[in-house]
Design an enzyme around this catalytic site. Structure first.
Site, mmCIF file in Angstrom:
data_model
loop_
_atom_site.group_PDB
_atom_site.id
_atom_site.type_symbol
_atom_site.label_atom_id
_atom_site.label_comp_id
_atom_site.label_asym_id
_atom_site.label_seq_id
_atom_site.Cartn_x
_atom_site.Cartn_y
_atom_site.Cartn_z
ATOM 1 C CE LYS A 173 -1.921 2.763 3.165
ATOM 2 N NZ LYS A 173 -2.296 3.943 2.186
ATOM 3 N N GLY A 206 -4.944 5.152 5.029
ATOM 4 C CA GLY A 206 -3.847 3.834 6.366
ATOM 5 C C GLY A 206 -4.867 3.754 7.033
ATOM 6 C CD GLU A 248 14.328 1.455 8.188
ATOM 7 O OE1 GLU A 248 14.921 2.532 8.679
ATOM 8 O OE2 GLU A 248 14.541 -0.184 8.657
ATOM 9 C CD GLU A 383 9.711 12.473 11.156
ATOM 10 O OE1 GLU A 383 8.978 12.477 11.415
ATOM 11 O OE2 GLU A 383 10.675 12.166 10.415
HETATM 12 P P1 NDP Z 1 2.234 7.813 8.604
HETATM 13 O O1 NDP Z 1 3.035 6.971 9.396
HETATM 14 O O2 NDP Z 1 1.276 8.339 8.367
HETATM 15 O O3 NDP Z 1 2.086 6.561 7.445
HETATM 16 C C1 NDP Z 1 2.953 5.749 6.796
HETATM 17 C C2 NDP Z 1 2.233 4.845 5.887
HETATM 18 O O4 NDP Z 1 1.551 3.980 6.578
HETATM 19 C C3 NDP Z 1 1.290 5.614 4.853
HETATM 20 O O5 NDP Z 1 1.299 4.449 3.407
HETATM 21 C C4 NDP Z 1 -0.388 5.533 6.112
HETATM 22 O O6 NDP Z 1 -1.845 5.538 4.668
HETATM 23 C C5 NDP Z 1 0.081 4.358 6.056
HETATM 24 N N1 NDP Z 1 -0.889 4.232 7.546
HETATM 25 C C6 NDP Z 1 -1.309 4.988 9.110
HETATM 26 N N2 NDP Z 1 -2.327 4.752 9.227
HETATM 27 C C7 NDP Z 1 -2.157 2.846 9.726
HETATM 28 C C8 NDP Z 1 -2.656 1.695 10.091
HETATM 29 N N3 NDP Z 1 -2.648 2.339 10.978
HETATM 30 N N4 NDP Z 1 -1.800 0.652 9.474
HETATM 31 C C9 NDP Z 1 -1.268 0.570 8.084
HETATM 32 N N5 NDP Z 1 -0.787 2.135 7.514
HETATM 33 C C10 NDP Z 1 -1.054 2.895 8.446
HETATM 34 O O7 NDP Z 1 3.917 8.934 7.686
HETATM 35 P P2 NDP Z 1 3.559 9.553 6.160
HETATM 36 O O8 NDP Z 1 2.998 9.126 5.148
HETATM 37 O O9 NDP Z 1 2.809 10.755 6.773
HETATM 38 O O10 NDP Z 1 4.996 9.686 6.135
HETATM 39 C C11 NDP Z 1 5.994 10.848 7.290
HETATM 40 C C12 NDP Z 1 7.012 9.919 7.953
HETATM 41 O O11 NDP Z 1 7.217 8.847 7.517
HETATM 42 C C13 NDP Z 1 7.809 10.498 8.563
HETATM 43 O O12 NDP Z 1 7.946 10.694 10.403
HETATM 44 C C14 NDP Z 1 9.045 10.218 7.781
HETATM 45 O O13 NDP Z 1 10.108 10.225 9.264
HETATM 46 C C15 NDP Z 1 9.077 8.835 8.046
HETATM 47 N N6 NDP Z 1 9.525 7.439 6.891
HETATM 48 C C16 NDP Z 1 10.616 7.181 8.016
HETATM 49 C C17 NDP Z 1 11.797 6.738 6.864
HETATM 50 C C18 NDP Z 1 12.847 5.823 7.379
HETATM 51 O O14 NDP Z 1 13.162 5.211 7.046
HETATM 52 N N7 NDP Z 1 13.211 6.100 8.069
HETATM 53 C C19 NDP Z 1 12.135 7.630 5.375
HETATM 54 C C20 NDP Z 1 11.524 8.288 4.884
HETATM 55 C C21 NDP Z 1 10.219 8.559 5.543
HETATM 56 P P3 NDP Z 1 -2.082 7.172 4.659
HETATM 57 O O15 NDP Z 1 -1.115 7.958 4.129
HETATM 58 O O16 NDP Z 1 -3.294 6.771 3.685
HETATM 59 O O17 NDP Z 1 -1.848 7.436 5.880
#
Ligand code: NDP
Length: 479
Positions: A173, A206, A248, A383
């Site tokens: 996803k 999500g 991550e 962050e």
């Molecule tokens: P989110 O945690 O909001 O979302 C990440 C993914 O998880 C999206 O596809 C989201 O869907 C999905 N998601 C959200 N809620 C759920 C749930 N309850 N169960 C399963 N999946 C879920 O992060 P962001 O998209 O806002 O990304 C930014 C974050 O990612 C920052 O904190 C950043 O630091 C981190 N990041 C970490 C990296 C690493 O390698 N350590 C690299 C890049 C980013 P949807 O978008 O549809 O809500």
């Protein structure tokens, strides 16, 4: 554009026929719809994946490798189309999507297509006991991959490619705000003749679609990149089901600058490590600590360089800083500027929303530098994930090390110095998964990638990823 789920090699509407709007951050307009998939869509994908696993898990490594490399080549052939889609969905400069995001997605497939042919397992002879042990590394089965919006296809493929290479079937996803390149990837997989059902790409929110993947009892491993809070939520669901987890998560990375560094190189790189991709990279150095003896010089040179960055429409070739990914995210980032001010921070440049002629409803923001009085405020502890960095001086190595580590995150650190002994000392003590010395974001895909503390568990990259996506089984033979 109407995006569909990719299940069993076909593009399908969500079973519920429930849709979500997709918005372009550069102008704030809705330009498409994506499925809001439910448990039923995930179940359908799972049934097909389970069936496909019987064949895919037994496909020779050469054949898996050939298909992955073909996907890589097709991504390269379609570079412009993918880069345009990525830039439109995410707001990042088109030039960046062309130079980094899409080529890296292609590299991910090529890298793991090659890596799987070199992956091997261990054997241990039990001397004196007439026995030999060998380790079988078997694919797990059907696995879930969930990725964020900041580097959409880049991070999506960073999970999918090793999972497929290792012989798993994948239900993936992408983020709901950046679905398009993941959608286009389905077409490429068909063209590369990836067998049907091996990869399913399911779109949606999500907390519905993503959560349905995590909750599915037969999806045995979850590789997730995203926010720390979401990661904790996923862990709570997955842990009692004993799923394998790779998380991550967020970062609040220190960029530590000593006076003996190569100054010009440091300055140029620090501009990049602060504001690339609008500062929306988990590895950005958002807390800049500068040795007191060069602090004033750095401050004025850095402000001068940052003021030269051009905020503009992503498709304008002169743009350095594109649009922020969404309206709520822009509001969150702007709110952190207010938080910093209330904590005694001084905005040295930027801090405001930007209006671009012709795109007044887009989500643009100035690159922002805030001078902070200490490391303890929310602006240095939480962050922000946007074009905002803080700067402050330090006097000693001990002091800066304490500040660098005094944060709940532990993803990466950047260190600027030419003192070898100091480098070696600090590399040992920095609490993080990655240290860059005199560089930033220089990546070798063989290396372990990931963070410590609230930045996650597990490592991606190279054989680490192939180990994650396989189950080791020891076989002991007495002879
Ligand atoms: P989110 O945690 O909001 O979302 C990440 C993914 O998880 C999206 O596809 C989201 O869907 C999905 N998601 C959200 N809620 C759920 C749930 N309850 N169960 C399963 N999946 C879920 O992060 P962001 O998209 O806002 O990304 C930014 C974050 O990612 C920052 O904190 C950043 O630091 C981190 N990041 C970490 C990296 C690493 O390698 N350590 C690299 C890049 C980013 P949807 O978008 O549809 O809500």
């Amino acid at each position: 554009m109407k995006i569909k789920n990719f299940i069993n090699g076909k593009f399908e509407n969500p079973i519920s026929n429930d849709w979500i709007d997709n918005c372009c951050p550069a102008n704030g307009e809705v330009y498409g719809q994506i499925p809001n998939s439910s448990k039923a869509d995930v179940e359908k994908a799972y049934q097909n994946a389970q069936y496909a696993f019987e064949v895919w898990s037994k496909t020779t490594l050469e054949e898996r490798s050939r298909i992955l490399i073909k996907i890589s080549e097709l991504l390269e052939t379609n570079l412009d189309r993918f880069a345009e889609a990525e830039s439109k969905d995410n707001g990042k400069p088109l030039s960046l999507a062309k130079a980094i995001d899409i080529p890296r997605a292609a590299s991910n497939f090529r890298f793991f297509g090659n890596a799987i042919t070199q992956f091997s397992s261990e054997s241990h002879e039990s001397v004196g006991q007439n026995a030999i042990n060998y380790t079988l590394r078997q694919p797990i089965g059907v696995v879930g991959c969930i990725s964020p919006w900041n580097l959409p296809l880049y991070l999506f493929t960073w999970k999918i490619a090793p999972a497929l290479a290792a012989g798993n079937c994948v239900i993936a996803k992408p983020s709901e705000v950046t679905p398009t390149t993941a959608y286009l990837l389905g077409e490429i997989c068909n063209e590369a003749r990836l067998p049907k059902g091996v990869l399913s790409i399911i779109h949606g929110l999500g907390n519905t679609t993503g959560q349905a993947i995590v909750e599915h009892p037969e999806i045995k491993a979850i590789s997730f990149t995203g926010g720390t809070q979401t990661g904790a939520h996923i862990a709570k669901i997955a842990a009692p089901m004993f799923k394998k987890l790779s998380l991550e998560l967020g970062g609040k990375n220190p960029n530590i600058i000593f006076s003996d560094c190569d100054y010009e190189d440091m300055l140029d790189t620090t501009v990049r490590s602060s504001f690339s991709n609008q500062g929306q990279i988990c590895l950005c150095g958002s807390r800049i600590f500068v040795e007191a003896s060069i602090y004033d010089k750095f401050k004025s040179d850095f402000i001068k360089k940052v003021k030269q960055l051009r905020v503009g429409h992503p498709s304008d070739s002169k743009t350095d800083i594109g649009a922020i990914v969404s309206k709520p995210h822009l509001e969150k980032v702007l709110n952190y500027v207010d938080i910093a001010k209330a904590e005694g921070g001084k905005v040295l440049c930027g801090g405001n929303k930007v209006s671009i002629d012709g795109y007044e409803n887009g989500y643009y923001m100035e690159p922002t530098i805030i001078e902070v009085p200490n490391n303890g405020g929310r602006i240095n502890q939480e962050e922000v994930f946007g074009p905002v960095v803080t700067i402050m001086p330090f006097k000693t190595e001990k002091e800066v090390l304490e500040m660098a580590n005094n944060v709940k995150y532990g993803l990466s650190s950047t260190l600027w110095t030419n003192d070898l002994k100091r480098t070696m000392r600090m590399n040992q003590k920095l609490q993080c998964g990655i240290v860059w010395v005199n560089t930033w974001m220089l990546r070798d895909l063989r290396t372990p990638f990931g963070g410590t503390k609230a930045s996650g568990i597990g490592r991606e990259g190279g054989f680490e990823a192939l180990r994650f996506f396989t189950e080791p089984k020891n076989v002991c033979i007495k002879y």
